[in-house]
Design a protein around this motif. Structure first.
Motif, PDB file in Angstrom:
ATOM      1  N   ALA A   1       1.683   8.497  -7.300  1.00  0.00           N
ATOM      2  CA  ALA A   1       1.897   9.945  -7.321  1.00  0.00           C
ATOM      3  C   ALA A   1       2.667  10.395  -8.557  1.00  0.00           C
TER       4      ALA A   1
ATOM      5  N   ALA B   1      -5.048   9.931  -1.227  1.00  0.00           N
ATOM      6  CA  ALA B   1      -3.833   9.117  -1.334  1.00  0.00           C
ATOM      7  C   ALA B   1      -3.822   8.247  -2.583  1.00  0.00           C
ATOM      8  N   PHE B   2      -4.992   7.739  -2.990  1.00  0.00           N
ATOM      9  CA  PHE B   2      -5.027   6.781  -4.100  1.00  0.00           C
ATOM     10  C   PHE B   2      -5.939   7.224  -5.247  1.00  0.00           C
TER      11      PHE B   2
ATOM     12  N   ARG C   1       1.055   3.988  -2.995  1.00  0.00           N
ATOM     13  CA  ARG C   1       0.848   5.407  -2.706  1.00  0.00           C
ATOM     14  C   ARG C   1       1.984   6.247  -3.295  1.00  0.00           C
ATOM     15  N   THR C   2       3.221   5.751  -3.143  1.00  0.00           N
ATOM     16  CA  THR C   2       4.378   6.476  -3.676  1.00  0.00           C
ATOM     17  C   THR C   2       4.407   6.436  -5.194  1.00  0.00           C
TER      18      THR C   2
ATOM     19  N   VAL D   1      -4.993  -1.562  -6.939  1.00  0.00           N
ATOM     20  CA  VAL D   1      -5.609  -0.520  -6.109  1.00  0.00           C
ATOM     21  C   VAL D   1      -7.034  -0.929  -5.742  1.00  0.00           C
TER      22      VAL D   1
ATOM     23  N   SER E   1       0.829  -1.211   0.000  1.00  0.00           N
ATOM     24  CA  SER E   1       0.000   0.000   0.000  1.00  0.00           C
ATOM     25  C   SER E   1       0.856   1.251   0.000  1.00  0.00           C
ATOM     26  N   ASN E   2       1.892   1.247   0.832  1.00  0.00           N
ATOM     27  CA  ASN E   2       2.785   2.407   0.869  1.00  0.00           C
ATOM     28  C   ASN E   2       3.512   2.576  -0.461  1.00  0.00           C
TER      29      ASN E   2
ATOM     30  N   GLU F   1      -9.741   8.662   3.795  1.00  0.00           N
ATOM     31  CA  GLU F   1      -8.421   8.066   4.015  1.00  0.00           C
ATOM     32  C   GLU F   1      -7.785   7.619   2.698  1.00  0.00           C
ATOM     33  N   TYR F   2      -8.632   7.260   1.742  1.00  0.00           N
ATOM     34  CA  TYR F   2      -8.137   6.740   0.468  1.00  0.00           C
ATOM     35  C   TYR F   2      -8.140   7.754  -0.664  1.00  0.00           C
TER      36      TYR F   2
END
Length: 663
Positions: free
Chosen positions: A324, A353-354, A320-321, A339, A316-317, A349-350
């Protein structure tokens, strides 16, 4: 200075002035600066300087009331490590005396010291002050002898038991007996918020350092490295004539050593290191190694996801990176599938970020990009539905899963409307929209518990645009979706506990969709608003006269223009059905002297029978059309009619309830 910092500085100044001014002499209310301090502290934490100022105020004699002090102490969220000076000031204010704070303030500060123990700059100070704290046990509020008088107070009994464990020879009588619990944590929720603030502050400082030194390799520390799937830059192949990226200190260093720089062990480190990004931008041929690594990595993770394994925190991290900086095209299908496998969490929360980065990467004003995005959200909704069926509500986060699913549906409503309008109702775009609502309809049929998934009706514009888009398959699919919604409403209303049902107006508005479609297709009463719940397809009254005039001028009647026989989507199929009926009759030796020219109406059937053509009633003709459509795979129109119209319910023998509109 940022507005938040300025506001905090002003509030601290006002608090300091209020602390030395009696309440009756103050010109402003102390509640205002306290509210600002508490809000900023909860959102962003307090810097070391701000924390020092506040501790100075509340540990010294002041004019603040106890409620104000308690509010401040409860909001002392440090954004950095707590210094030894702060610890010394708090311990120094403990005890009895006129210069000491009230006992309630002392208790609050001791409680705060316990909760920030994990973020102290050093534990040495507390160790050195142990003797001071121990000697305060002779205060009457803490004296051990009180155990015999106050009974089994948990904290006191826990302390006595601890002494007994370490010094078995100590005789404590019955004070340590009983089932009183040992010391419990003062507030786990407070510490969770503190952890979030500390991590956000650390990340902000790290990003600031990276920005200030963009020509140095990024080092996030051991803790953050463990939760990231992207490795840090490490080079082990350097020789005497080469230079590693780790040796670069500044921009001049980078320029001077550029032609001698050695590539790191794992080029995928480029995703998290600005210096390596700059270096590879000058050596684009090496990016193929990165693409190969990512392709293999994504494929492996997708296979795990397809076997039911949720993405790990590391993945997940990583996503997220990666998202972007993703171009939205490379490995699109695999990335969107990954995803879409994220476990259900609160929408906010999502989204940032996503989902927002995915949308920004994919959308380019083309039909294909909107179709791809709708497909992604459909997969996400389906995946979350499976989780709802498998996991109880108690295991979900603060935002209920039902709210999360509603927010997802509302977001896709807007995307769907944009897609339909922007694509001029092209078949592929409409199909992608319908696929999402088919997924929703299936979900609300399976998840009957409104606490897990409440029924979110499609937007008005979406329903009516799809109703009149002129495609038979799209109309059939829409009718099938609405039929499932109707059955889901009926099932929910039959089993819902008091207070868990749906508002009557909400259900009636949905029933309006059903009535309008039935009025158009079956009852030859398009845009009628007089029937119960009918909405007239939400057409303004001012528009109807012009439409009637235009229809009459061409020899038509507006109320019948959208029926089975005249509808743009169904007229060709209806007359084809009638031709087949005529052919079967002729094959059965029934004399057919005249064939119907079409379109079929109630009056034309009467005239046809009198002239020697096929004899069939208006009602039977429409039933034959529904049956013929079902045989051709267009089952949705019949499903909606049979589930909505009372006379057809009886004819079908369904016995269905009447939670939705009937005719």
């Amino acid at each position: 200075m940022a507005p938040t910092n300025q506001a905090l500085e002003d509030a601290l100044t006002d608090l300091k002035n209020a602390s030395v001014t009696p309440a009756k002499q103050r010109k402003t209310r102390v509640a205002e600066p306290v509210a600002i301090i508490c809000e900023i502290a909860f959102d962003h934490g307090l810097s070391g300087d701000s924390l020092d100022i506040i501790v100075d105020i509340i540990t010294q004699p002041n004019e603040l009331d106890q409620n104000t002090v308690a509010s401040i102490v409860n909001s002392l969220y440090p954004s950095t490590k707590v210094s030894e000076d702060v610890v010394l000031k708090i311990v120094g204010c403990l005890g009895q005396g006129q210069s000491k704070p009230p006992s309630s303030t002392q208790a609050g500060l001791l409680r705060w010291l316990i909760m920030v123990h994990g973020v102290l700059e050093s534990h040495r100070m507390l160790s050195n002050l142990y003797g001071v704290l121990f000697n305060m046990l002779d205060m009457i509020s803490l004296r051990l002898e009180l155990a015999r008088n106050i009974g089994n107070e948990p904290a006191l009994v826990g302390l006595i038991r601890m002494y007994k464990d370490y010094y078995p020879d100590v005789i404590i009588g019955s004070a340590g007996s009983g089932r009183a619990s040992f010391f419990s944590h003062p507030s786990p929720e407070w510490c969770k918020r503190l952890l979030v603030i500390q991590e956000e502050s650390a990340q902000a400082r790290s990003e600031s350092r990276q920005h200030q030194s963009a020509f140095k390799v990024v080092r996030n520390g051991a803790k953050r490295s463990k939760v990231s799937a992207v490795p840090e830059v490490h080079t082990s192949r350097a020789n005497e004539s080469s230079v590693t990226l780790e040796e670069v200190e500044n921009v001049n260093d980078f320029i001077e050593k550029l032609d001698r720089l050695e590539l790191p062990n794992q080029l995928v480190s480029v995703l998290g290191d600005p210096l390596l990004q700059k270096f590879l931008s000058l050596r684009s041929s090496d990016t193929r190694r990165i693409e190969s690594w990512l392709s293999a990595f994504f494929d492996d993770e997708l296979q795990l996801a397809k076997r039911g394994q949720h993405p790990s925190s590391r993945l997940s991290n990583f996503l997220r990176t990666y998202i972007a900086s993703w171009d939205g095209a490379w490995n699109q299908e695999v990335i969107l599938e990954l995803v879409a496998c994220l476990p259900i969490r609160p929408w906010d929360e999502y989204y940032d970020a996503f989902f927002r980065p995915v949308e920004e990467a994919i959308l380019d004003n083309s039909d294909s990009s909107r179709i791809a995005l709708l497909g992604f959200y459909t997969s996400l909704f389906r995946h979350w539905t499976v989780q709802l069926l498998a996991v109880s509500t108690q295991q979900h986060t603060s935002e209920s899963p039902s709210v999360t699913m509603q927010r997802l549906t509302a977001h896709v409503d807007l995307l769907s409307l944009t897609t339909i309008v922007a694509s001029s109702s092209s078949i592929p775009s409409v199909s992608a929209v319908l696929a999402f609502y088919e997924c929703v309809a299936d979900a609300i049929m399976q998840v009957s518990n409104p606490k897990l998934l409440r029924i979110s009706v499609p937007g008005d514009a979406i329903v009516y645009l799809l109703s009149f888009n002129g495609d038979a398959m799209s109309l059939s699919r829409l009718c099938a979706i609405l039929a499932k919604y109707k059955r889901a409403f009926e099932a929910s209303m039959a089993t819902a506990a008091p207070g868990e049902g749906y508002p009557r107006d909400y259900v009636n508005h949905f029933n309006g969709f059903l009535m309008d479609i039935c009025n158009c297709l079956w009852r030859n009463r398009a845009f009628n608003k007089e029937d119960t719940n009918a909405l007239g397809c939400l057409l303004p009254d001012s528009v109807l006269p012009a439409l009637r005039k235009a229809a009459t001028a061409r020899g038509y009647s507006l109320p019948t223009l959208f029926s089975l026989s005249y509808s743009e989507a169904l007229c060709a199929l209806s007359i084809a059905c009638f031709r087949e009926l005529e052919d079967r009759a002729a094959e059965g030796n029934t004399a057919i002297r005249v064939r119907h020219a079409g379109p079929v109406t109630q009056r034309s059937l009467t005239l046809l029978g009198n002239d020697g053509g096929l004899k069939i009633s208006w009602g039977d003709y429409r039933l034959e059309v529904l049956k013929w459509l079902e045989e051709k795979g267009l089952v949705g129109v019949g499903e909606l009619m049979y589930n909505t119209l009372k006379q057809l319910m009886l004819a079908k023998g369904s016995g269905a309830g009447a939670a939705a509109a009937t005719a």
